[in-house]
Design a protein around this motif. Structure first.
Motif, mmCIF file in Angstrom:
data_model
loop_
_atom_site.group_PDB
_atom_site.id
_atom_site.type_symbol
_atom_site.label_atom_id
_atom_site.label_comp_id
_atom_site.label_asym_id
_atom_site.label_seq_id
_atom_site.Cartn_x
_atom_site.Cartn_y
_atom_site.Cartn_z
ATOM 1 N N HIS A 215 0.818 -1.214 0.000
ATOM 2 C CA HIS A 215 0.000 0.000 0.000
ATOM 3 C C HIS A 215 0.860 1.276 0.000
ATOM 4 C CE1 HIS A 215 -3.547 -2.499 0.790
ATOM 5 N NE2 HIS A 215 -2.776 -3.173 1.637
ATOM 6 N N VAL A 216 2.087 1.171 -0.470
ATOM 7 C CA VAL A 216 2.980 2.332 -0.431
ATOM 8 C C VAL A 216 2.490 3.476 -1.314
ATOM 9 C CG1 VAL A 216 5.049 1.064 0.234
ATOM 10 C CG2 VAL A 216 4.444 1.247 -2.194
ATOM 11 N N SER A 217 1.597 3.178 -2.246
ATOM 12 C CA SER A 217 1.110 4.235 -3.147
ATOM 13 C C SER A 217 -0.127 4.951 -2.608
ATOM 14 C CB SER A 217 0.786 3.629 -4.523
ATOM 15 O OG SER A 217 -0.228 2.640 -4.420
ATOM 16 N N ASP A 218 -0.627 4.536 -1.428
ATOM 17 C CA ASP A 218 -1.810 5.215 -0.906
ATOM 18 C C ASP A 218 -1.423 6.499 -0.181
ATOM 19 O OD1 ASP A 218 -0.997 4.622 1.690
ATOM 20 O OD2 ASP A 218 -2.411 2.972 1.969
ATOM 21 N N GLU A 219 -2.432 7.187 0.353
ATOM 22 C CA GLU A 219 -2.189 8.498 0.965
ATOM 23 C C GLU A 219 -1.341 8.412 2.227
ATOM 24 O OE1 GLU A 219 -6.015 6.860 2.660
ATOM 25 O OE2 GLU A 219 -5.012 6.962 0.701
ATOM 26 N N LEU A 220 -1.262 7.230 2.856
ATOM 27 C CA LEU A 220 -0.468 7.050 4.063
ATOM 28 C C LEU A 220 0.848 6.327 3.786
ATOM 29 C CD1 LEU A 220 -3.341 5.938 6.499
ATOM 30 C CD2 LEU A 220 -2.306 8.212 6.311
ATOM 31 N N GLN A 221 1.150 6.081 2.513
ATOM 32 C CA GLN A 221 2.357 5.364 2.094
ATOM 33 C C GLN A 221 2.465 3.985 2.754
ATOM 34 O OE1 GLN A 221 5.289 8.827 2.733
ATOM 35 N NE2 GLN A 221 6.060 7.871 0.852
ATOM 36 N N GLY A 222 1.328 3.364 2.977
ATOM 37 C CA GLY A 222 1.317 2.026 3.551
ATOM 38 C C GLY A 222 1.348 1.983 5.061
ATOM 39 N N THR A 223 1.463 3.109 5.709
ATOM 40 C CA THR A 223 1.533 3.118 7.179
ATOM 41 C C THR A 223 0.130 3.038 7.787
ATOM 42 O OG1 THR A 223 1.506 5.540 7.336
ATOM 43 C CG2 THR A 223 3.656 4.461 7.098
ATOM 44 N N VAL A 224 0.084 2.715 9.069
ATOM 45 C CA VAL A 224 -1.178 2.535 9.773
ATOM 46 C C VAL A 224 -1.251 3.532 10.932
ATOM 47 C CG1 VAL A 224 -2.588 0.950 11.142
ATOM 48 C CG2 VAL A 224 -1.282 0.086 9.185
ATOM 49 N N PRO A 225 -2.310 4.335 11.024
ATOM 50 C CA PRO A 225 -2.452 5.269 12.149
ATOM 51 C C PRO A 225 -2.587 4.534 13.481
ATOM 52 C CG PRO A 225 -3.919 5.864 10.340
ATOM 53 C CD PRO A 225 -3.383 4.505 10.024
ATOM 54 N N LEU A 226 -2.031 5.106 14.528
ATOM 55 C CA LEU A 226 -2.153 4.496 15.853
ATOM 56 C C LEU A 226 -3.611 4.379 16.286
ATOM 57 C CD1 LEU A 226 0.778 6.235 17.802
ATOM 58 C CD2 LEU A 226 0.756 3.985 16.710
ATOM 59 N N ASP A 227 -4.456 5.297 15.831
ATOM 60 C CA ASP A 227 -5.872 5.252 16.191
ATOM 61 C C ASP A 227 -6.558 3.997 15.656
ATOM 62 O OD1 ASP A 227 -5.661 7.637 17.534
ATOM 63 O OD2 ASP A 227 -6.495 8.853 15.911
ATOM 64 N N ASN A 228 -5.977 3.371 14.636
ATOM 65 C CA ASN A 228 -6.566 2.170 14.053
ATOM 66 C C ASN A 228 -6.212 0.902 14.825
ATOM 67 O OD1 ASN A 228 -7.012 4.108 11.975
ATOM 68 N ND2 ASN A 228 -7.118 2.481 10.455
ATOM 69 N N ILE A 229 -5.251 0.995 15.724
ATOM 70 C CA ILE A 229 -4.768 -0.200 16.410
ATOM 71 C C ILE A 229 -5.728 -0.582 17.534
ATOM 72 C CG2 ILE A 229 -2.897 -1.148 17.831
ATOM 73 C CD1 ILE A 229 -0.948 0.404 16.121
ATOM 74 N N ARG A 230 -6.156 -1.845 17.521
ATOM 75 C CA ARG A 230 -7.101 -2.351 18.507
ATOM 76 C C ARG A 230 -6.411 -2.908 19.754
ATOM 77 N NH1 ARG A 230 -10.179 0.640 16.634
ATOM 78 N NH2 ARG A 230 -12.008 0.160 15.346
ATOM 79 N N GLY A 231 -5.173 -3.334 19.618
ATOM 80 C CA GLY A 231 -4.473 -3.859 20.783
ATOM 81 C C GLY A 231 -3.286 -4.715 20.392
ATOM 82 N N LYS A 232 -2.651 -5.271 21.403
ATOM 83 C CA LYS A 232 -1.438 -6.071 21.248
ATOM 84 C C LYS A 232 -1.754 -7.545 21.474
ATOM 85 C CE LYS A 232 3.180 -6.595 23.319
ATOM 86 N NZ LYS A 232 4.097 -6.038 24.344
ATOM 87 N N ALA A 233 -1.372 -8.390 20.513
ATOM 88 C CA ALA A 233 -1.561 -9.832 20.657
ATOM 89 C C ALA A 233 -0.580 -10.356 21.700
ATOM 90 C CB ALA A 233 -1.345 -10.532 19.322
ATOM 91 N N VAL A 234 -1.094 -11.035 22.717
ATOM 92 C CA VAL A 234 -0.226 -11.475 23.814
ATOM 93 C C VAL A 234 -0.276 -12.976 24.065
ATOM 94 C CG1 VAL A 234 -0.209 -9.269 25.024
ATOM 95 C CG2 VAL A 234 -2.046 -10.913 25.488
#
Length: 254
Positions: A215-234
């Motif tokens: 997704h490097v060609s999208d508006e975020l260059q493939g990155t994911v906003p922290l607000d989108n993160i639901r949690g940490k797999a433990v």
């Protein structure tokens, strides 16, 4: 007429028995109250502590197992860690795919309005999966860092330093000096500077993972906003033969 001490004691015992009988309720009357309490606790836990997820694909093999038609790993994803800090390199995170990641996502909700309402209701209590494109990947780089591939050994670089990634068991073949910038047939990407408040994520199964590289060609260059993160797999909680911790391994510590 005077009342004797024994009469007082008898009256007290009678009142005590009456109160005890009055406080006791049949189980069928208490059951709805217990159900409501349990539902509230479940909803609060799902909303603020964490919830289980099912691994649907092989993108995180061998760390997490999943494939079409098989019994994928059930993992527990906790939210508490990110109330006091942000994800760090090596964390395995569940996140909602940004808009450009959702082109193939199909809603898991019924077309029937009544059934859909019931599904949404039970989803609030963690009994039905949320209707969103939840994905699981490993954090490779964080806000302000520059990520790219590759050095002459085919390793990913963050801020110019190669990563040590023992969790990667399957990747595209690397030929030193060959510069093929086409994904997924190649491996070369970047450099990409991760914006503050975002992360760069990749699957451990590199040649079967449509991750930030796709997704490097999208508006975020493939990155994911922290607000989108639901949690940490433990933790892997199912099946029995796979139960165990999901380990965060910082690839930048080499």
């Amino acid at each position: 007429m005077a009342v004797s001490e024994s009469d007082d004691e008898g009256s007290d015992r009678a009142r005590g028995k009456w109160r005890a009988k009055k406080k006791q309720r049949p189980f069928w009357q208490e059951l709805p109250i217990l159900i409501v309490i349990a539902a509230v606790i479940a909803a609060l836990t799902v909303s603020f502590v964490g919830r289980p997820y099912v691994i649907p694909s092989e993108s995180m093999e061998p760390t997490l197992h999943g494939c079409s038609g098989c019994t994928g790993d059930r993992i527990y994803v906790q939210k508490l860690s990110y109330y006091w800090g942000d994800p760090v390199p090596g964390d395995v995170v569940v996140f909602v795919g940004p808009p450009s990641w959702n082109t193939r996502y199909q809603s898991i909700r019924s077309d029937n309005a009544v059934v859909r309402g019931v599904q949404n209701f039970f989803s609030f209590f963690g009994l039905v999966p949320p209707d969103e494109n939840d994905l699981v990947k490993r954090v490779i780089a964080t806000g302000g860092q520059t990520v790219q591939c590759c050095d002459d050994q085919g390793r990913i670089l963050v801020n110019g330093k190669p990563l040590d990634e023992p969790y990667v068991k399957s990747d595209f073949a690397w030929v030193s000096g060959q510069q093929n910038a086409t994904y997924p047939s190649g491996r070369v990407f970047g450099p990409v500077k991760v914006p503050d408040g975002n992360v760069w994520v990749m699957g451990d199964n590199r040649n079967h993972s449509a991750d930030s590289r796709a997704h490097v060609s999208d508006e975020l260059q493939g990155t994911v906003p922290l607000d989108n993160i639901r949690g940490k797999a433990v933790f892997k909680i199912w099946p029995p033969g796979r139960i165990g911790p999901v380990r965060a391994q910082d690839p930048q510590q080499n």
